[in-house]
Scaffold this motif. Structure first.
Motif, short mmCIF file in Angstrom:
data_model
loop_
_atom_site.label_atom_id
_atom_site.label_comp_id
_atom_site.label_asym_id
_atom_site.label_seq_id
_atom_site.Cartn_x
_atom_site.Cartn_y
_atom_site.Cartn_z
N LEU A 182 0.84 -1.20 0.00
CA LEU A 182 0.00 0.00 0.00
C LEU A 182 0.88 1.26 0.00
CD1 LEU A 182 -3.07 0.84 0.19
CD2 LEU A 182 -2.60 1.28 2.61
N CYS A 187 -0.22 4.88 -0.95
CA CYS A 187 0.10 5.88 0.07
C CYS A 187 1.55 6.34 -0.12
CB CYS A 187 -0.11 5.29 1.46
SG CYS A 187 -0.10 6.52 2.79
N CYS A 197 -7.51 4.30 -1.90
CA CYS A 197 -6.98 3.64 -0.72
C CYS A 197 -8.05 2.87 0.05
CB CYS A 197 -6.34 4.68 0.21
SG CYS A 197 -5.60 3.95 1.68
#
Length: 288
Positions: A182, A187, A197
């Motif tokens: 992620l 991110c 997200c």
């Protein structure tokens, strides 16, 4: 709060990295982690596959010569990692019968293995539910849990904080991999894709209005230069040494960079780091 949405996202977006393939050994995981330090994954995969075909375990790698290892390392950067990896493999053979250890403390005792790599091997190779904290994970935790930008050096307290997020039902290692993914894909440091997200609904940073970094955080951000640095000159000299099967004269090195003072400094640092050697004639070569 974060476990299910993150794992669902990871099921859909996990990159098919070579070392994530079924059957990858603990040695393969360790090798991938060392190679990937400060190096983009795209540059690592081809070299990783070549190394695994050539040196499939610590025992075969431990027999390699330093110059052979440095040539195979090529342009991955920070070539001292390659020599430390050779030391590591030799210690795995001499102290652990050629088996990569499975616990963090024993891994930490190996040459060149730090907090992150030890936990990554224990987690991703052996399924231990330990926090694996790289810059990507630090950034996700800082935003999603604390609601602010990442700044400052890593600390031991972050291991404790990330450990609190890990599920205790056997999904911890996969959750750790998902956190890293992620941070790498969504991110990101400068342009986070918050609308994509899976943690958006519970993200403290989004809840706070996605505040920009403060003046102190911006001041601490430094763009790492490469062009014109000693590191670039070291790389150019290493290219000369890797490209020759015999020792080369000073003249072969002098042509790679016009600044004699900087060139001499870079060459001396390579000799000091054990990445180059000088023979009785004054010629230079890779360590043997």
């Amino acid at each position: 709060m974060f476990v299910s949405p993150l794992l669902t996202w990871f099921d859909l977006h996990e990159r098919p990295l070579a070392w994530r393939e079924s059957g990858t050994s603990a040695w393969g995981v360790l090798l991938s982690e060392v190679m990937s330090q400060q190096t983009p994954v795209a540059r690592v995969e081809t070299v990783w596959r070549e190394w695994m075909a050539r040196w499939p375990d610590p025992a075969t790698f431990a027999q390699a010569a330093p110059d052979e290892v440095l040539r195979a390392w090529g342009k991955l950067g920070y070539p001292r990692r390659a020599l430390r990896l050779l030391e590591c493999a030799r210690q795995i053979v001499s102290l652990h019968d050629g088996r990569v250890p499975d616990d963090v403390d024993t891994l930490l005792a190996l040459p060149g293995i730090g907090d992150y790599t030890a936990r990554a091997v224990a987690c991703f190779a052996y399924g231990k539910n330990v926090p694996v904290v790289d810059t990507n994970v630090r950034r996700v935790h800082r935003r999603a849990v604390e609601g602010r930008y990442l700044s400052g050096a890593a600390s031991k307290s972050e291991l404790v904080a990330v450990a609190e997020l890990l599920p205790k039902d056997g999904r911890g290692p996969r959750f750790s991999a998902a956190l890293m993914e992620l941070g790498a894909l969504v991110c990101t440091a400068t342009s986070p894709a918050c609308t994509e997200c899976p943690l958006r609904a519970g993200c403290a940073w989004v809840a706070a209005g996605s505040p920009p970094p403060g003046a102190d955080e911006l001041a601490k951000k430094k763009v790492q230069k490469f062009i014109g640095t000693d590191r670039q000159v070291r790389g150019l000299i290493m290219d000369v040494l890797r490209g020759s099967d015999v020792a080369v004269p000073q003249a072969a090195i002098d042509v790679v960079w016009p600044d004699g003072t900087q060139r001499s400094r870079a060459l001396y640092s390579l000799l000091e780091d054990g990445l180059a050697e000088q023979d009785d004639r004054g010629y230079f070569h890779l360590p043997r």
